[in-house]
Motif scaffolding. Structure first.
Motif, PDB file in Angstrom:
ATOM      1  N   GLY A 199       0.719  -0.998  -0.162  1.00 42.02           N
ATOM      2  CA  GLY A 199       0.184  -0.040   0.470  1.00 42.02           C
ATOM      3  C   GLY A 199       0.825   0.669   0.211  1.00 42.02           C
ATOM      4  N   ILE A 200       2.191   0.906   1.037  1.00 44.83           N
ATOM      5  CA  ILE A 200       2.842   2.322   0.354  1.00 44.83           C
ATOM      6  C   ILE A 200       3.101   2.767  -0.644  1.00 44.83           C
ATOM      7  N   HIS A 201       3.736   1.986  -1.986  1.00 47.36           N
ATOM      8  CA  HIS A 201       3.837   1.527  -3.096  1.00 47.36           C
ATOM      9  C   HIS A 201       2.312   2.886  -3.833  1.00 47.36           C
ATOM     10  N   THR A 202       0.857   1.663  -3.647  1.00 50.29           N
ATOM     11  CA  THR A 202      -0.293   2.400  -4.194  1.00 50.29           C
ATOM     12  C   THR A 202      -0.018   4.428  -3.562  1.00 50.29           C
ATOM     13  N   ILE A 203      -0.168   4.375  -2.342  1.00 58.74           N
ATOM     14  CA  ILE A 203      -0.718   5.468  -1.348  1.00 58.74           C
ATOM     15  C   ILE A 203       0.041   6.764  -1.958  1.00 58.74           C
ATOM     16  N   ASP A 204       2.104   6.197  -2.433  1.00 56.55           N
ATOM     17  CA  ASP A 204       3.157   7.025  -3.230  1.00 56.55           C
ATOM     18  C   ASP A 204       2.366   7.455  -4.415  1.00 56.55           C
ATOM     19  N   ILE A 205       1.896   6.634  -5.057  1.00 57.28           N
ATOM     20  CA  ILE A 205       1.395   6.775  -6.466  1.00 57.28           C
ATOM     21  C   ILE A 205      -0.331   7.472  -7.032  1.00 57.28           C
ATOM     22  N   ALA A 206      -0.903   7.505  -5.204  1.00 60.44           N
ATOM     23  CA  ALA A 206      -1.799   8.091  -5.330  1.00 60.44           C
ATOM     24  C   ALA A 206      -1.351   9.759  -5.040  1.00 60.44           C
ATOM     25  N   ARG A 207      -0.416  10.313  -4.344  1.00 62.24           N
ATOM     26  CA  ARG A 207       0.429  11.904  -3.979  1.00 62.24           C
ATOM     27  C   ARG A 207       0.838  12.136  -5.310  1.00 62.24           C
ATOM     28  N   TYR A 208       1.663  11.346  -5.916  1.00 62.16           N
ATOM     29  CA  TYR A 208       2.450  11.380  -7.569  1.00 62.16           C
ATOM     30  C   TYR A 208       1.138  12.519  -8.441  1.00 62.16           C
ATOM     31  N   ILE A 209       0.420  11.341  -8.275  1.00 62.07           N
ATOM     32  CA  ILE A 209      -0.921  11.892  -9.387  1.00 62.07           C
ATOM     33  C   ILE A 209      -1.809  13.252  -8.910  1.00 62.07           C
ATOM     34  N   LEU A 210      -2.358  13.090  -7.434  1.00 66.41           N
ATOM     35  CA  LEU A 210      -3.210  13.825  -7.018  1.00 66.41           C
ATOM     36  C   LEU A 210      -2.471  14.990  -5.935  1.00 66.41           C
ATOM     37  N   HIS A 217      15.741  14.397  -6.152  1.00 67.43           N
ATOM     38  CA  HIS A 217      15.178  13.557  -6.816  1.00 67.43           C
ATOM     39  C   HIS A 217      13.510  13.241  -6.645  1.00 67.43           C
ATOM     40  N   SER A 218      12.870  12.929  -7.162  1.00 65.35           N
ATOM     41  CA  SER A 218      11.312  12.744  -7.046  1.00 65.35           C
ATOM     42  C   SER A 218      11.062  12.666  -6.314  1.00 65.35           C
ATOM     43  N   THR A 219      12.032  11.108  -5.927  1.00 64.70           N
ATOM     44  CA  THR A 219      11.131  10.020  -4.719  1.00 64.70           C
ATOM     45  C   THR A 219      12.609  10.265  -3.180  1.00 64.70           C
ATOM     46  N   SER A 220      12.912  11.895  -2.971  1.00 62.76           N
ATOM     47  CA  SER A 220      13.349  12.113  -2.132  1.00 62.76           C
ATOM     48  C   SER A 220      13.591  11.459  -0.904  1.00 62.76           C
ATOM     49  N   GLY A 221      14.536  11.975   0.563  1.00 66.10           N
ATOM     50  CA  GLY A 221      13.872  11.551   1.872  1.00 66.10           C
ATOM     51  C   GLY A 221      12.683  12.094   2.532  1.00 66.10           C
ATOM     52  N   ALA A 222      12.999  13.104   2.057  1.00 67.63           N
ATOM     53  CA  ALA A 222      11.831  14.596   1.898  1.00 67.63           C
ATOM     54  C   ALA A 222      10.446  13.850   1.868  1.00 67.63           C
ATOM     55  N   ASP A 223      10.414  14.376   0.438  1.00 67.00           N
ATOM     56  CA  ASP A 223       9.673  13.859   0.234  1.00 67.00           C
ATOM     57  C   ASP A 223       8.924  12.286   0.586  1.00 67.00           C
ATOM     58  N   ASN A 224       9.348  11.473   0.343  1.00 69.62           N
ATOM     59  CA  ASN A 224       9.136  10.144   0.930  1.00 69.62           C
ATOM     60  C   ASN A 224       8.694  10.439   2.626  1.00 69.62           C
ATOM     61  N   LEU A 225       8.927  11.221   2.976  1.00 63.25           N
ATOM     62  CA  LEU A 225       8.069  11.426   4.437  1.00 63.25           C
ATOM     63  C   LEU A 225       6.579  11.144   4.529  1.00 63.25           C
ATOM     64  N   LYS A 226       6.109  12.592   3.848  1.00 61.33           N
ATOM     65  CA  LYS A 226       5.133  12.285   3.414  1.00 61.33           C
ATOM     66  C   LYS A 226       4.421  10.904   2.906  1.00 61.33           C
ATOM     67  N   THR A 227       4.547  10.295   2.055  1.00 56.83           N
ATOM     68  CA  THR A 227       4.464   9.144   2.245  1.00 56.83           C
ATOM     69  C   THR A 227       4.059   8.717   3.294  1.00 56.83           C
ATOM     70  N   PHE A 228       4.841   8.288   3.334  1.00 61.22           N
ATOM     71  CA  PHE A 228       5.072   7.076   5.243  1.00 61.22           C
ATOM     72  C   PHE A 228       4.447   7.353   6.293  1.00 61.22           C
ATOM     73  N   ALA A 229       4.155   9.688   5.758  1.00 61.04           N
ATOM     74  CA  ALA A 229       3.323   9.405   7.347  1.00 61.04           C
ATOM     75  C   ALA A 229       1.767   9.331   6.669  1.00 61.04           C
ATOM     76  N   LEU A 230       1.675   8.512   5.756  1.00 56.57           N
ATOM     77  CA  LEU A 230       0.285   8.564   5.225  1.00 56.57           C
ATOM     78  C   LEU A 230       0.686   6.859   4.947  1.00 56.57           C
ATOM     79  N   VAL A 231       1.292   5.984   5.442  1.00 59.53           N
ATOM     80  CA  VAL A 231       1.083   4.848   5.977  1.00 59.53           C
ATOM     81  C   VAL A 231       0.971   4.177   7.637  1.00 59.53           C
ATOM     82  N   GLU A 232       1.412   5.289   8.071  1.00 57.82           N
ATOM     83  CA  GLU A 232       1.543   5.172   9.809  1.00 57.82           C
ATOM     84  C   GLU A 232       0.330   5.804  10.188  1.00 57.82           C
ATOM     85  N   ALA A 233       0.210   7.226   9.230  1.00 53.82           N
ATOM     86  CA  ALA A 233      -1.676   7.458   9.096  1.00 53.82           C
ATOM     87  C   ALA A 233      -2.665   6.483   9.405  1.00 53.82           C
ATOM     88  N   ALA A 234      -2.259   5.640   8.186  1.00 51.29           N
ATOM     89  CA  ALA A 234      -3.763   5.227   8.003  1.00 51.29           C
ATOM     90  C   ALA A 234      -3.730   3.514   9.088  1.00 51.29           C
TER      91      ALA A 234
END
Ligand code: NAD
Ligand code: 89V
Length: 343
Positions: free
Chosen positions: A178-189, A310-327
């Protein structure tokens, strides 16, 4: 162009793809490898002709002689290894999931920032050819302003035979897939304000959840559903395809099973084949993921040489990772979680 030298830590199941991709990437090659398991070290060293082999990451960094490190171990070792790279002033790629906790992930970003070294998370799914095709259609204005989306990964594929650890963790599908799928959702929307999630375990042989339904409120006002399952037995197995539905002010996009991209707008409906390439070392059905491994690793080299983010820099990925924790938090509490407060 100077060729960058890389070291890879973790010679397990997925690292084989990374090693094949490094062979094809322009401008870099792997010159040293490390694994604490001597058998894995030998298998990968022999297969890819790498003579510099280490069983201990401290010894690898102490010897140095490389320009970046690619960490392909599982999440529990990521923080220690990323911090080792930062102490040695070595730019670093880290596999997903970035860390075990959001506070570890934040510490890893800080360590690299203080050391002034680049940090990219190997979050490769957004680099898949069909996902890039959806992004391009949106950027071209094909459906106007998107207001709703669905990002869906439903499968009955046996992931546990290749990755047995996936059956053993308290957390499974959101953390791993889901971490990938959430990242795609962020990338698209775009970035997300709040998360509401429900989870379920259907397979009695595993410890964690294998089904999750996640509602995302995006900052731009769009709403999306991320639904993931490894308990879904279909007549035609879609693994590892992410299917996408997007509704916009001027039309709709559908990324359908079998890699069809359907765009409907005032001009009518067009359907395009957006299948990934089958690279010479790749095998179906993994070729979609394998091609994206090559793409993200090429991006790493290109941006590193330019000194660009980078597109998925550490800083960018914190925002995806936070969504995993939030879920997970939302599913446990039965509440909607405000993501802004976590970052
Ligand atoms: P694995 O268990 O098969 O391999 C990990 C290897 O790392 C093992 O050989 C282990 O001995 C080694 N290792 C662990 N800690 C170490 C340390 N401190 N020092 C040296 N070696 C160490 O795992 P895997 O299935 O290859 O997964 C690795 C990572 O890749 C995971 O985080 C997983 O989520 C991720 N993954 C990503 C994708 C993707 O598409 N991005 C796909 C599959 C797996
Ligand atoms: O991409 C991954 O992280 C893999 C898989 C696709 C099997 O879930 O673990």
């Amino acid at each position: 162009m100077t060729e960058l030298k890389g070291a890879l830590i973790g010679c397990g199941f997925f690292a084989i793809n990374q090693m094949h991709a490094w062979n094809d990437v322009e401008g870099a090659r792997i010159t040293a490898i490390c694994d604490r398991d001597p058998e894995r070290l030998k298998v990968v060293g022999d297969q890819f002709g790498i003579d510099r082999r280490y069983s201990d990451a401290e010894a690898l960094f102490a010897d140095g002689g490389f320009d970046f490190v690619d960490i392909a171990t599982t999440a529990e070792s990521h923080r220690a290894l990323v911090e080792m790279a930062a102490r040695s002033n070595i730019p670093v790629i880290c596999q997903k999931p970035f860390a075990k906790t959001l506070s570890d992930a934040k510490a890893m970003v800080m360590a690299c920032r203080h050391a002034g070294v680049a940090l990219m998370v190997h979050e490769n799914f957004r680099w898949q050819t069909p996902i890039q095709a959806v992004r391009k259609a949106l950027d071209a204005g094909a459906i106007g302003i998107p207001f709703w989306g669905r990002f869906s990964f439903r499968s009955g594929y046996d992931v546990f035979s290749g990755q047995p650890y996936l059956a053993q963790g308290e957390r499974f599908i959101i953390e791993d897939l889901g971490i990938h799928t959430i990242d795609i959702a962020r990338y698209i929307l775009g970035d997300v304000r709040s998360v509401t999630a429900r989870t379920k375990r259907v397979n009695p042989k595993i410890k964690g959840e294998d089904v999750a339904t996640i509602l995302l409120d995006h900052e731009n006002g769009a709403t999306s559903v991320v639904d993931v399952s490894y308990a879904t037995k279909l007549s035609r197995e879609p693994f590892p395809e992410t299917l996408i539905e997007l509704d916009g002010s001027e039309g709709t996009i559908r990324l359908t099973q079998g890699y069809g991209l359907q765009v409907t707008n005032a001009q009518g409906t067009t359907t395009t084949d957006v299948s990934p390439k089958l690279l010479p070392w790749a095998s179906r059905p993994w070729h979609n993921i394998q091609e994206s491994v090559h793409a993200i690793q090429q991006h790493w080299v290109d941006q590193l040489k330019r000194g660009a983010e980078h597109s998925t820099s550490g800083a960018d990925n914190l925002k995806t990772f936070a969504l995993v924790e939030a879920a997970y938090d939302s599913a446990a509490k039965g509440q909607t979680i405000d993501v802004g407060a976590m970052l």
